[in-house]
Design an enzyme around this catalytic site. Structure first.
Site, PDB file in Angstrom:
ATOM      1  N   THR A  85       0.825  -1.215   0.000  1.00  0.00           N
ATOM      2  CA  THR A  85       0.000   0.000   0.000  1.00  0.00           C
ATOM      3  C   THR A  85       0.855   1.260   0.000  1.00  0.00           C
ATOM      4  OG1 THR A  85      -1.745  -1.173   1.188  1.00  0.00           O
ATOM      5  CG2 THR A  85      -1.792   1.241   1.271  1.00  0.00           C
ATOM      6  N   TYR A 122       3.549   1.996  -1.216  1.00  0.00           N
ATOM      7  CA  TYR A 122       4.286   2.342  -2.439  1.00  0.00           C
ATOM      8  C   TYR A 122       3.362   2.638  -3.624  1.00  0.00           C
ATOM      9  CZ  TYR A 122       8.022   0.727   0.463  1.00  0.00           C
ATOM     10  OH  TYR A 122       8.881   0.591   1.522  1.00  0.00           O
ATOM     11  N   ALA A 123       2.043   2.544  -3.399  1.00  0.00           N
ATOM     12  CA  ALA A 123       1.120   2.777  -4.520  1.00  0.00           C
ATOM     13  C   ALA A 123       1.295   4.202  -5.025  1.00  0.00           C
ATOM     14  CB  ALA A 123      -0.313   2.526  -4.079  1.00  0.00           C
ATOM     15  N   GLN A 124       1.372   4.327  -6.335  1.00  0.00           N
ATOM     16  CA  GLN A 124       1.668   5.642  -6.910  1.00  0.00           C
ATOM     17  C   GLN A 124       0.447   6.250  -7.589  1.00  0.00           C
ATOM     18  OE1 GLN A 124       5.007   5.485  -9.588  1.00  0.00           O
ATOM     19  NE2 GLN A 124       6.485   5.025  -7.983  1.00  0.00           N
ATOM     20  N   GLY A 125      -0.034   5.558  -8.651  1.00  0.00           N
ATOM     21  CA  GLY A 125      -1.022   6.145  -9.570  1.00  0.00           C
ATOM     22  C   GLY A 125      -2.265   6.651  -8.872  1.00  0.00           C
ATOM     23  N   GLY A 126      -2.912   5.827  -8.054  1.00  0.00           N
ATOM     24  CA  GLY A 126      -4.093   6.263  -7.322  1.00  0.00           C
ATOM     25  C   GLY A 126      -5.182   5.221  -7.224  1.00  0.00           C
ATOM     26  N   GLU A 168      -5.102   6.055 -16.614  1.00  0.00           N
ATOM     27  CA  GLU A 168      -4.094   4.986 -16.715  1.00  0.00           C
ATOM     28  C   GLU A 168      -4.532   3.999 -17.799  1.00  0.00           C
ATOM     29  OE1 GLU A 168      -2.788   3.329 -12.938  1.00  0.00           O
ATOM     30  OE2 GLU A 168      -3.153   5.240 -11.970  1.00  0.00           O
ATOM     31  N   HIS A 219       4.208  -5.149 -14.321  1.00  0.00           N
ATOM     32  CA  HIS A 219       4.005  -3.740 -14.670  1.00  0.00           C
ATOM     33  C   HIS A 219       4.962  -3.418 -15.807  1.00  0.00           C
ATOM     34  CE1 HIS A 219       3.534   0.565 -14.447  1.00  0.00           C
ATOM     35  NE2 HIS A 219       2.603   0.428 -13.520  1.00  0.00           N
ATOM     36  N   ARG A 275      -2.260  -3.483 -19.224  1.00  0.00           N
ATOM     37  CA  ARG A 275      -0.888  -3.858 -18.868  1.00  0.00           C
ATOM     38  C   ARG A 275      -0.381  -5.159 -19.468  1.00  0.00           C
ATOM     39  NH1 ARG A 275      -0.845  -2.172 -12.609  1.00  0.00           N
ATOM     40  NH2 ARG A 275      -1.129   0.000 -13.190  1.00  0.00           N
ATOM     41  N   HIS A 322       4.462  -7.308 -10.426  1.00  0.00           N
ATOM     42  CA  HIS A 322       3.844  -6.161  -9.745  1.00  0.00           C
ATOM     43  C   HIS A 322       2.636  -6.529  -8.894  1.00  0.00           C
ATOM     44  CE1 HIS A 322       2.677  -1.999  -9.238  1.00  0.00           C
ATOM     45  NE2 HIS A 322       1.501  -2.228  -9.785  1.00  0.00           N
ATOM     46  N   ARG A 329      -5.708  -7.396 -13.890  1.00  0.00           N
ATOM     47  CA  ARG A 329      -6.311  -6.285 -13.133  1.00  0.00           C
ATOM     48  C   ARG A 329      -6.204  -4.970 -13.903  1.00  0.00           C
ATOM     49  NH1 ARG A 329      -3.987  -2.387  -9.305  1.00  0.00           N
ATOM     50  NH2 ARG A 329      -2.011  -3.247  -9.994  1.00  0.00           N
ATOM     51  N   SER A 346      -7.014  -1.870  -7.469  1.00  0.00           N
ATOM     52  CA  SER A 346      -6.643  -2.697  -6.323  1.00  0.00           C
ATOM     53  C   SER A 346      -6.966  -2.022  -4.989  1.00  0.00           C
ATOM     54  CB  SER A 346      -5.155  -3.008  -6.419  1.00  0.00           C
ATOM     55  OG  SER A 346      -4.714  -3.554  -5.227  1.00  0.00           O
ATOM     56  N   LEU A 347      -6.557  -0.761  -4.867  1.00  0.00           N
ATOM     57  CA  LEU A 347      -6.861  -0.040  -3.628  1.00  0.00           C
ATOM     58  C   LEU A 347      -8.381   0.032  -3.460  1.00  0.00           C
ATOM     59  CD1 LEU A 347      -4.236   2.848  -4.050  1.00  0.00           C
ATOM     60  CD2 LEU A 347      -4.064   0.896  -2.496  1.00  0.00           C
TER      61      LEU A 347
HETATM   62  P1  FAD Z   1      -0.349  -4.742   1.687  1.00  0.00           P
HETATM   63  O1  FAD Z   1      -0.537  -3.280   1.593  1.00  0.00           O
HETATM   64  O2  FAD Z   1       0.775  -5.319   0.944  1.00  0.00           O
HETATM   65  O3  FAD Z   1      -0.216  -5.120   3.221  1.00  0.00           O
HETATM   66  C1  FAD Z   1       0.145  -6.429   3.609  1.00  0.00           C
HETATM   67  C2  FAD Z   1       0.457  -6.427   5.080  1.00  0.00           C
HETATM   68  O4  FAD Z   1       0.564  -7.752   5.567  1.00  0.00           O
HETATM   69  C3  FAD Z   1       1.771  -5.746   5.433  1.00  0.00           C
HETATM   70  O5  FAD Z   1       1.561  -4.961   6.579  1.00  0.00           O
HETATM   71  C4  FAD Z   1       2.695  -6.917   5.739  1.00  0.00           C
HETATM   72  O6  FAD Z   1       3.742  -6.607   6.608  1.00  0.00           O
HETATM   73  C5  FAD Z   1       1.707  -7.879   6.387  1.00  0.00           C
HETATM   74  N1  FAD Z   1       2.114  -9.286   6.380  1.00  0.00           N
HETATM   75  C6  FAD Z   1       2.367 -10.085   5.313  1.00  0.00           C
HETATM   76  N2  FAD Z   1       2.685 -11.321   5.713  1.00  0.00           N
HETATM   77  C7  FAD Z   1       2.623 -11.330   7.056  1.00  0.00           C
HETATM   78  C8  FAD Z   1       2.860 -12.323   8.058  1.00  0.00           C
HETATM   79  N3  FAD Z   1       3.242 -13.576   7.762  1.00  0.00           N
HETATM   80  N4  FAD Z   1       2.701 -11.968   9.358  1.00  0.00           N
HETATM   81  C9  FAD Z   1       2.357 -10.714   9.704  1.00  0.00           C
HETATM   82  N5  FAD Z   1       2.131  -9.737   8.799  1.00  0.00           N
HETATM   83  C10 FAD Z   1       2.254 -10.040   7.495  1.00  0.00           C
HETATM   84  N6  FAD Z   1      -2.818  -0.323  -6.642  1.00  0.00           N
HETATM   85  C11 FAD Z   1      -3.705   0.636  -6.988  1.00  0.00           C
HETATM   86  O7  FAD Z   1      -4.913   0.418  -6.908  1.00  0.00           O
HETATM   87  N7  FAD Z   1      -3.266   1.862  -7.378  1.00  0.00           N
HETATM   88  C12 FAD Z   1      -1.941   2.167  -7.480  1.00  0.00           C
HETATM   89  O8  FAD Z   1      -1.594   3.285  -7.825  1.00  0.00           O
HETATM   90  C13 FAD Z   1      -0.999   1.168  -7.162  1.00  0.00           C
HETATM   91  N8  FAD Z   1       0.326   1.401  -7.268  1.00  0.00           N
HETATM   92  C14 FAD Z   1       1.214   0.452  -6.846  1.00  0.00           C
HETATM   93  C15 FAD Z   1       2.581   0.732  -6.868  1.00  0.00           C
HETATM   94  C16 FAD Z   1       3.487  -0.188  -6.363  1.00  0.00           C
HETATM   95  C17 FAD Z   1       4.964   0.129  -6.392  1.00  0.00           C
HETATM   96  C18 FAD Z   1       3.036  -1.415  -5.838  1.00  0.00           C
HETATM   97  C19 FAD Z   1       3.995  -2.409  -5.275  1.00  0.00           C
HETATM   98  C20 FAD Z   1       1.685  -1.713  -5.845  1.00  0.00           C
HETATM   99  C21 FAD Z   1       0.764  -0.786  -6.351  1.00  0.00           C
HETATM  100  N9  FAD Z   1      -0.605  -1.054  -6.351  1.00  0.00           N
HETATM  101  C22 FAD Z   1      -1.492  -0.076  -6.717  1.00  0.00           C
HETATM  102  C23 FAD Z   1      -1.127  -2.285  -5.766  1.00  0.00           C
HETATM  103  C24 FAD Z   1      -1.601  -1.970  -4.341  1.00  0.00           C
HETATM  104  O9  FAD Z   1      -0.705  -1.074  -3.728  1.00  0.00           O
HETATM  105  C25 FAD Z   1      -1.682  -3.216  -3.496  1.00  0.00           C
HETATM  106  O10 FAD Z   1      -2.353  -4.232  -4.189  1.00  0.00           O
HETATM  107  C26 FAD Z   1      -2.470  -2.944  -2.211  1.00  0.00           C
HETATM  108  O11 FAD Z   1      -1.917  -1.844  -1.558  1.00  0.00           O
HETATM  109  C27 FAD Z   1      -2.443  -4.175  -1.331  1.00  0.00           C
HETATM  110  O12 FAD Z   1      -2.987  -3.839  -0.090  1.00  0.00           O
HETATM  111  P2  FAD Z   1      -3.156  -4.975   1.012  1.00  0.00           P
HETATM  112  O13 FAD Z   1      -3.686  -4.301   2.218  1.00  0.00           O
HETATM  113  O14 FAD Z   1      -3.906  -6.096   0.432  1.00  0.00           O
HETATM  114  O15 FAD Z   1      -1.667  -5.517   1.247  1.00  0.00           O
HETATM  115  C1  SIN Z   2       0.856   2.731 -11.266  1.00  0.00           C
HETATM  116  O1  SIN Z   2       0.882   3.822 -10.698  1.00  0.00           O
HETATM  117  O2  SIN Z   2       1.211   2.566 -12.428  1.00  0.00           O
HETATM  118  C2  SIN Z   2       0.396   1.550 -10.506  1.00  0.00           C
HETATM  119  C3  SIN Z   2      -1.062   1.489 -10.563  1.00  0.00           C
HETATM  120  C4  SIN Z   2      -1.553   0.128 -10.178  1.00  0.00           C
HETATM  121  O3  SIN Z   2      -0.788  -0.801  -9.993  1.00  0.00           O
HETATM  122  O4  SIN Z   2      -2.776  -0.001 -10.105  1.00  0.00           O
END
Ligand code: FAD
Ligand code: SIN
Length: 533
Positions: free
Chosen positions: A45, A47-51, A117, A245, A292, A353, A388, A393-394
């Protein structure tokens, strides 16, 4: 630490925190425990950039258009009911997070600035500069800190889900009524393994990009939740659909890879070959802004044709001030390695990604194991199908966190603790003698997955990967049996399971669809089926 909680949340990204906040507000007298293996904000979460994609301006956009774009990206495998629910409920969930303090950029007239996007037919991406995830994570953590019934345990590593198996029951994948009673957790400060009993457990452990050598995902993204679920004999779905990505920054030696947001292409950047030629229109009429899977595959193909290890993203024609305003972090990052986006093209390469598949859940986020929900990137809701749509995702995490909260709220009064759970048994284990066994196996796994189960696959590559993975599995299980637990060993074990699930699901899919492309079956079948393991 406490060993009993009403609501147990594993993970402190957008999925876990959103659920925790809602639940703690509705039930001030019940305990909500968040366990997370690193610092409290470390997550994909952050590191999410785009939005976040959502229909906001009904003059130019509509729910129908967002639904159609999501279905188009998903290449025939999305669940229409799920897509409609997420798209329609999304704006309300975003309003809530704004009320909790998350900020999104506005234009000069005070309206939210909506970015674009790949695969979107309208501007509908709410964002905060190019650091949307960091802003959302900040707001959620701040809000969680105001709620006295939320406790957050950082640097605690969840090892396994506790089920009837731990009471001596024989469980298979078809055993009815498998139930989650809590988890075993490794406290990384004391190195002791503790058990936590819970009424309701929510898996929010994120994705698994780390199984590949080159990924945008931080180190925590090792697929732990999905692997734990599979070990507990729960159902996982569509693991072959790993999203690469198209544009991570080509900067050899840097891990994870820095992302160049798709929003940069949304604002007009163009993909080019080294000689400056634009090539994406040879692959798709949408050019650099095609979905993508299409763009990543086209880049991979052009790189292989030219025998090079990166292509370029050209931003030199874009207004410099506007670029810096929307993408300050990308601008600075590029400048820090000598690339000035107003005059230099950015070297880019695809990187693993997003994990589209995961823990199979219903429309309330309920998994195949009783009292265990899954949310966010670790889950497979049916929204993404075979690929996706950017920034969905967010959105999905927020919508499903709410749905799970509503469902769990109805169930909490009838839940009870299972008192007969034994303590963790570490008998017969000793300190690891050679950590190199773990670190080297992790590297081997990443090599196998990148070389054989990457953007382009084939039967022979998948067969070879399965043989290698089996060997790694055998060696790691032997180590696990006789070694005192460490997060490195547990992560390795989980990553091997994830590697197996991706490879096995890929081998089952005898067609090319969405993110899964195999040279042996380059066509799409007439009917679309999920891969459930
Ligand atoms: P995460 O945010 O990954 O949280 C997982 C949590 O689980 C962390 O706190 C971790 O420490 C914990 N955890 C994992 N395993 C264990 C364990 N065994 N024990 C205890 N804790 C554990 N999506 C969009 O919609 N828009 C965007 O712009 C976008 N940009 C992105 C850019 C980047 C660089 C990346 C990497 C992803 C991007 N995504 C984007 C995807 C999106 O960020 C993620 O899919 C989303 O944030 C995932 O949220 P989450 O809460 O499911 O998991
Ligand atoms: C991005 O900003 O290109 C990432 C967006 C995403 O993974 O949904």
């Amino acid at each position: 630490m406490t060993n009993r909680t009403d609501f147990l949340v594993i993970g402190s990204g957008i999925a876990g925190l959103t659920f925790a906040v809602k639940t703690a507000e509705r039930f001030p007298n019940r305990k909500v425990t968040i366990i997370t293996k690193a610092d409290e904000d470390e997550s994909n979460t952050k590191y999410a950039q785009g939005g976040v994609a959502a229909v906001w301006n009904f003059d130019d956009d509509s729910f129908d258009k967002h639904v159609a774009d999501t279905l188009d990206a998903g290449d025939g495998l999305c669940n229409l009911e799920v897509v409609e629910a997420v798209v329609k409920e999304g704006p309300q969930r975003i309003r809530e997070i704004i009320e909790w303090g998350a900020q999104f950029d506005k234009n000069d007239s005070g309206e939210y600035h909506l970015g674009k996007e790949g695969g979107h037919t309208a501007n509908r991406i709410l964002h905060f500069k190019d650091a949307t995830g960091k802003e959302i994570e900040r707001a959620l953590i701040n809000h969680a800190h105001t709620l006295p019934n939320i406790e957050i345990y950082t640097h605690h590593y969840v090892i396994d889900i506790i089920t009837q198996h731990h009471l001596g029951g024989a469980i298979t994948r078809v055993t009815p009524g498998i139930t989650c009673y809590g988890v075993y957790v490794l406290n990384l400060e004391t190195n002791r393994t503790e058990k936590i009993l819970s009424c309701i457990t929510m898996m929010a452990t994120g994705g698994a990009g780390q199984v590949y050598k080159s990924t945008t995902n931080p180190r925590i993204a090792t697929g732990d939740g999905i692997a734990m679920m599979y070990r507990a004999k729960g159902r996982v779905m569509d693991m072959e659909f790993i999203q690469f990505h198209p544009t991570s920054l080509y900067n050899p030696g840097e891990s994870p890879s820095f992302l160049i947001s798709e929003a940069v292409r949304g604002d007009g950047a163009i993909l080019r070959l080294a000689n400056g030629e634009e090539f994406m229109h040879d692959y798709d009429p949408r050019g650099s802004l095609a979905p993508r899977d299409i763009v990543a595959r086209a880049i991979d193909n052009e790189m292989k044709k030219a025998g090079v290890d990166h292509l370029y993203l050209d931003c030199t024609h874009m207004d410099k001030a506007a670029f810096i305003h929307h993408f300050p972090n990308i601008y600075e990052k590029c400048a820090s390695i000598g690339i000035h986006t107003e005059q230099d093209m950015i070297p880019v390469v695809p990187a693993a990604h997003y994990t589209c598949g995961g823990i199979l859940v219903d429309m309330n986020g309920q998994s195949s194991i009783n009292n265990l929900y899954a949310c966010g990137e670790c889950s497979a809701t049916g929204l993404h199908g075979a690929n996706r749509l950017a920034s969905n995702s967010l959105l999905e995490a927020m919508v499903y966190a709410h749905r799970i909260f509503e469902d769990a709220a109805k169930r909490i009064d009838s839940c009870h603790f299972e008192e007969r759970i034994p303590d963790w048994d570490a008998a017969g284990t000793s300190e690891p003698q050679e950590l190199v066994l773990i670190t080297q196996s992790r590297k081997e796994l990443q090599e196998i997955m990148s070389n054989y189960v990457g953007i382009v696959r084939s039967d022979v590559r998948l067969e070879r990967a399965l043989v290698r993975l089996n060997l790694l599995h055998k060696e790691t299980e032997e180590l696990y049996e006789k070694t005192i637990l460490s997060p490195q060993l547990c992560e390795l074990r989980n990553m091997i399971t994830i590697g197996y699930l991706i490879t096995k699901s890929s081998a089952i899919r005898k067609e090319s669809r969405g993110l899964h492309f195999t040279t042996d079956y380059p066509e799409k079948k007439a009917w679309a089926e999920d891969t459930v393991l």
